[in-house]
Design a protein around this motif. Sequence first.
Motif, PDB file in Angstrom:
ATOM      1  N   GLU A  93       0.933  -1.214  -0.031  1.00  0.00           N
ATOM      2  CA  GLU A  93      -0.282   0.088  -0.016  1.00  0.00           C
ATOM      3  C   GLU A  93       0.802   1.298   0.110  1.00  0.00           C
ATOM      4  O   GLU A  93       0.596   2.278  -0.726  1.00  0.00           O
ATOM      5  N   TYR A  94       1.958   1.199   0.846  1.00  0.00           N
ATOM      6  CA  TYR A  94       2.911   2.316   0.668  1.00  0.00           C
ATOM      7  C   TYR A  94       3.481   2.497  -0.576  1.00  0.00           C
ATOM      8  O   TYR A  94       3.694   3.822  -0.982  1.00  0.00           O
ATOM      9  N   THR A  97       1.071   4.174  -2.842  1.00  0.00           N
ATOM     10  CA  THR A  97       0.868   5.473  -2.508  1.00  0.00           C
ATOM     11  C   THR A  97       1.925   6.374  -3.250  1.00  0.00           C
ATOM     12  O   THR A  97       1.761   7.487  -3.598  1.00  0.00           O
ATOM     13  N   LYS A 100       1.834   6.764  -7.069  1.00  0.00           N
ATOM     14  CA  LYS A 100       0.483   7.722  -7.259  1.00  0.00           C
ATOM     15  C   LYS A 100       1.023   9.164  -7.270  1.00  0.00           C
ATOM     16  O   LYS A 100       0.681  10.070  -7.962  1.00  0.00           O
ATOM     17  N   GLN A 101       2.201   9.116  -6.716  1.00  0.00           N
ATOM     18  CA  GLN A 101       3.064  10.747  -6.158  1.00  0.00           C
ATOM     19  C   GLN A 101       4.142  10.865  -7.500  1.00  0.00           C
ATOM     20  O   GLN A 101       4.484  11.795  -7.631  1.00  0.00           O
TER      21      GLN A 101
END
Length: 216
Positions: A93-94, A97, A100-101
């Motif tokens: 999940e990290y 994330t 996505k950045q």
Amino acid sequence: MADLGNLANIGDQFRNLSGRHPGQWPLLPRLLCGLGVIAAVSVAGWFVQLSSQIDELSAGEATEIKLKEDYKTKVGLAVNLPALRKQKEQVGEYVATLEKQLPSKAEMDALLSDINQAGLGRGLQFELFKPGQVVVKDFYAELPIEIRITGNYHDVGAFTSDIANLPRIVTLNNMSLNTVKDGTLGLDAVAKTFRYLDKDEVSAQRKAAAPKGPIK
């Protein structure tokens, strides 16, 4: 008297054996010598076999110790398996994330526009906005941008805060503040943006990193 005579006869068979070939010895010494050889060979063979068995036993004990240690390790992993799976999910999940950045190659123009708009929105004047050469890393690419902006102190500070709060990762490096005409501030910096590599770029990176074959 007959018994004494027999004993004397037996004793005579063991006299003067030194220097004579064993094949020429009397019957009784030859028999005893043969039995002695058989006994010595048997004892030697027993010790050889015992030594081999001792070595096998030692090897078996060492293997047993290793198997026990492996078992303990695997039991520990089995006990912690749910926690490890949860940790793996959290890491996934990290990473998602962070991905996505990182914009794609197609989204880089929009990100550059966002950086420009962050300055214009604070009333700053861009004296320089110069994207540099893309630096390709293992799994991402880095784009440095030389910028020079002018404005008042508070607007320059707000601009740096806006850059830090962009949804994409942008960092300001090598920052230098100086006073320009009319008491305004000038900020020179290198803004670095990052994007993830597409499949073709990743494949090219892997091929470049692969060991070369032997030179023929």
